[in-house]
Design an enzyme around this catalytic site. Structure first.
Site, PDB file in Angstrom:
ATOM      1  N   LYS A 201      -1.041 -10.591  14.432  1.00 55.86           N
ATOM      2  CA  LYS A 201       0.187  -9.840  14.754  1.00 55.86           C
ATOM      3  C   LYS A 201       1.400 -10.740  14.563  1.00 55.86           C
ATOM      4  O   LYS A 201       2.391 -10.369  13.935  1.00 55.86           O
ATOM      5  CB  LYS A 201       0.125  -9.356  16.195  1.00 55.86           C
ATOM      6  CG  LYS A 201       1.408  -8.760  16.725  1.00 55.86           C
ATOM      7  CD  LYS A 201       1.726  -7.441  16.085  1.00 55.86           C
ATOM      8  CE  LYS A 201       3.028  -6.891  16.586  1.00 55.86           C
ATOM      9  NZ  LYS A 201       3.381  -5.621  15.931  1.00 55.86           N
ATOM     10  N   CYS A 255      10.939  -7.121  17.522  1.00 57.46           N
ATOM     11  CA  CYS A 255       9.651  -7.550  16.958  1.00 57.46           C
ATOM     12  C   CYS A 255       9.848  -8.720  16.006  1.00 57.46           C
ATOM     13  O   CYS A 255       9.500  -9.852  16.307  1.00 57.46           O
ATOM     14  CB  CYS A 255       9.020  -6.390  16.201  1.00 57.46           C
ATOM     15  SG  CYS A 255       9.133  -4.856  17.083  1.00 57.46           S
TER      16      CYS A 255
HETATM   17  N1  SAJ Z   1      15.451  -6.336   7.509  1.00 57.68           N
HETATM   18  C1  SAJ Z   1      16.249  -6.982   6.554  1.00 57.68           C
HETATM   19  N2  SAJ Z   1      15.846  -6.979   5.251  1.00 57.68           N
HETATM   20  C2  SAJ Z   1      14.687  -6.369   4.853  1.00 57.68           C
HETATM   21  C3  SAJ Z   1      13.886  -5.725   5.843  1.00 57.68           C
HETATM   22  C4  SAJ Z   1      14.288  -5.718   7.156  1.00 57.68           C
HETATM   23  O1  SAJ Z   1      17.308  -7.543   6.859  1.00 57.68           O
HETATM   24  O2  SAJ Z   1      14.385  -6.375   3.652  1.00 57.68           O
HETATM   25  C5  SAJ Z   1      15.874  -6.352   8.915  1.00 57.68           C
HETATM   26  C6  SAJ Z   1      16.138  -4.964   9.457  1.00 57.68           C
HETATM   27  O3  SAJ Z   1      17.462  -4.562   9.180  1.00 57.68           O
HETATM   28  C7  SAJ Z   1      15.920  -5.172  10.948  1.00 57.68           C
HETATM   29  C8  SAJ Z   1      14.812  -6.235  10.991  1.00 57.68           C
HETATM   30  O4  SAJ Z   1      14.806  -6.856   9.707  1.00 57.68           O
HETATM   31  O5  SAJ Z   1      17.082  -5.705  11.541  1.00 57.68           O
HETATM   32  C9  SAJ Z   1      13.421  -5.671  11.304  1.00 57.68           C
HETATM   33  O6  SAJ Z   1      13.243  -4.561  10.518  1.00 57.68           O
HETATM   34  P1  SAJ Z   1      11.753  -4.043  10.117  1.00 57.68           P
HETATM   35  O7  SAJ Z   1      11.914  -3.201   8.917  1.00 57.68           O
HETATM   36  O8  SAJ Z   1      10.817  -5.173  10.037  1.00 57.68           O
HETATM   37  O9  SAJ Z   1      11.324  -3.061  11.305  1.00 57.68           O
HETATM   38  P2  SAJ Z   1      10.714  -3.225  12.777  1.00 57.68           P
HETATM   39  O10 SAJ Z   1      11.106  -4.488  13.419  1.00 57.68           O
HETATM   40  O11 SAJ Z   1      11.050  -1.940  13.458  1.00 57.68           O
HETATM   41  O12 SAJ Z   1       9.083  -3.194  12.558  1.00 57.68           O
HETATM   42  C10 SAJ Z   1       8.336  -4.341  12.336  1.00 57.68           C
HETATM   43  C11 SAJ Z   1       7.190  -3.947  11.391  1.00 57.68           C
HETATM   44  N3  SAJ Z   1       6.468  -5.138  11.010  1.00 57.68           N
HETATM   45  C12 SAJ Z   1       6.324  -5.409   9.680  1.00 57.68           C
HETATM   46  O13 SAJ Z   1       6.833  -4.701   8.820  1.00 57.68           O
HETATM   47  C13 SAJ Z   1       5.506  -6.610   9.337  1.00 57.68           C
HETATM   48  C14 SAJ Z   1       6.249  -2.994  12.103  1.00 57.68           C
HETATM   49  O14 SAJ Z   1       5.124  -2.713  11.287  1.00 57.68           O
HETATM   50  C15 SAJ Z   1       5.770  -3.623  13.402  1.00 57.68           C
HETATM   51  O15 SAJ Z   1       4.857  -2.759  14.099  1.00 57.68           O
HETATM   52  C16 SAJ Z   1       6.977  -3.890  14.282  1.00 57.68           C
HETATM   53  O16 SAJ Z   1       7.819  -4.834  13.589  1.00 57.68           O
HETATM   54  C17 SAJ Z   1       6.465  -4.439  15.593  1.00 57.68           C
HETATM   55  O17 SAJ Z   1       6.460  -3.624  16.568  1.00 57.68           O
HETATM   56  O18 SAJ Z   1       6.001  -5.568  15.639  1.00 57.68           O
END
Ligand code: SAJ
Length: 400
Positions: A201, A255
């Protein structure tokens, strides 16, 4: 079969509901009496599309009820928060408290699973606590760790269809946990041990944080080099084996911005890249604040008046209304603290109002602003025509 879920939050409640929908009798336990009351009344206390109807179904047919205290069951799930103490030190006290709360109810043959994101070794530590209190249960109950990986907003689908990693403290525990999850998970259930499942995780989210840090660092370099980072990444990703993620105004949510600290706290000298990536992603938000302040100063020097500034977006990621750990919110607060009495318009199309920020409609703000700062790539912002008479700071690729 009856299962007791400890924690009715963003993961515990949806998982309880899906399990109940698949014929498992559920008692959902939460320390928050209001959560218990609302849940029993069929009212969701979290925002998740489609979940409300499922909750009412399982409440009405008696397959799920909420309670302040645990009840004797055949399986127990720990799905409580694992926050941080001040200096990014993980706090597993809620996991331990929930574990201790169910210990009196445990009997031979029961399953005990931790789902909360936890430091490596937590499942073994909780097993020790159980066996210390109840030595007769040693090797008589099944203990495992099973992390969740659902994306808020798509939880129902992903709880059923995502693969899951199941790590027992021994192989019998792994098999017992797999037997439980196979009742409602259609994704593949991958066997491993508890420590590997805990680290998996943390690895998933830390890998994403490192990849985003690479994109954010690239955006800062390109700003100095006079290169359009969005064009650059688009071209680099044409390579069949390159997949660079998107720069943003920082990394938010509870996360990706948080889980890497579970690793750096326990492996401080070994996790240099993971730690530096956290610093880069945090620095990106600071960098954005400086860019906005410089643009405001530049405008005043050129036009001999204060600019109207539109800060576009408060949520932690596109097209949601969740502001938890949001870098955009941090940046807006810092710009407002600038206190140079410029007219700062705050925009969040996914919220009707906010208790701190006065919100302006995104079209009105765009029309009125001299400086437009795109912080979050919400879809409605992409309908705004590029206006070369405005100073546009695009931190999230609206016009990429
Ligand atoms: N972000 C960027 N650039 C990107 C992708 C995301 O700047 O290319 C930023 C987003 O704007 C945001 C942050 O990162 O601020 C996190 O965004 P995210 O798309 O990772 O979404 P979360 O945090 O809601 O979900 C993540 C997911 N983990 C992965 O994709 C590995 C989800 O599957 C997990 O279940 C979740 O964390 C968790 O609960 O751990």
């Amino acid at each position: 079969m009856k299962a007791c879920f400890m924690g009715l939050g963003y993961i515990g409640l949806p998982t309880s509901i899906i399990a109940a929908k698949h014929g498992i009798q559920i008692v959902g336990v939460d320390i928050n009496a209001q959560v218990v009351e609302k849940t029993n009344a069929g009212e969701l206390h979290i925002i998740e599309p489609g979940l409300g109807d499922l909750l009412r179904d399982v409440i009405d047919c008696g397959m799920l009820h909420a309670s302040i205290t645990p009840e004797e069951s055949d399986a127990y799930f720990i799905v409580v928060p694992t926050p941080f103490k001040g200096n990014h030190e993980p706090d597993v006290s809620y996991v331990e408290a929930a574990t201790r709360a169910v210990i009196p109810f445990l009997k031979s043959g029961d399953l005990f699973v931790i789902e909360s994101t936890s430091p490596v070794g937590t499942t073994e530590a909780m097993a020790e606590i159980i066996y210390t209190e109840r030595p007769e249960l040693k090797d008589k109950i099944y203990i495992a760790y099973c992390p969740e990986r659902v994306l808020p907003g798509n939880v129902i689908y992903e709880l059923i269809h995502n693969d899951r990693v199941i790590g027992g403290i021994n192989s019998e525990s792994t098999d017992k946990a797999i037997e439980f999850y196979s009742q409602f998970v259609q994704g593949t259930l991958h066997k491993t041990n508890a420590r590997t499942a805990e680290m998996c995780k943390l690895t998933e989210n830390s890998s994403r944080d490192v990849q985003i840090a690479f994109a954010n660092e690239l955006s800062i370099i390109c700003d100095k080099a006079g290169i359009n980072v969005w064009e650059l990444i688009n071209l680099a990703n044409k390579h069949p084996r390159v997949h660079i993620l998107q720069p943003g105004c920082g990394v938010g949510g509870h996360c990706i911005a948080v889980d890497p600290y579970f690793i750096t706290a326990d492996f401080p000298s070994e996790s240099k890249l993971i730690a530096t990536s956290r610093e880069i992603n945090n620095y990106k938000s600071f960098w954005c604040v400086e860019k906005v302040k410089n643009a405001m100063l530049q405008f005043e020097l050129n036009k001999h008046r204060k600019p109207v500034v539109a800060m576009m977006g408060l949520a932690f990621k596109p097209n949601i209304d969740d502001l938890r750990e949001s870098p955009a919110k941090y940046i807006v607060s810092k710009v407002l603290q600038g206190g140079n009495d410029s007219d700062i318009l705050v925009v969040e199309p996914n919220l009707k109002e906010h208790q701190v920020f006065k919100l302006t409609d995104f079209r009105t703000a765009y029309e009125r602003a001299d400086i437009v700062v795109f912080l979050v790539a919400h879809d409605p912002f992409k309908t705004l025509p590029f206006n070369k008479n405005k100073v546009i700071l695009d931190f999230c690729g609206i016009y990429k």
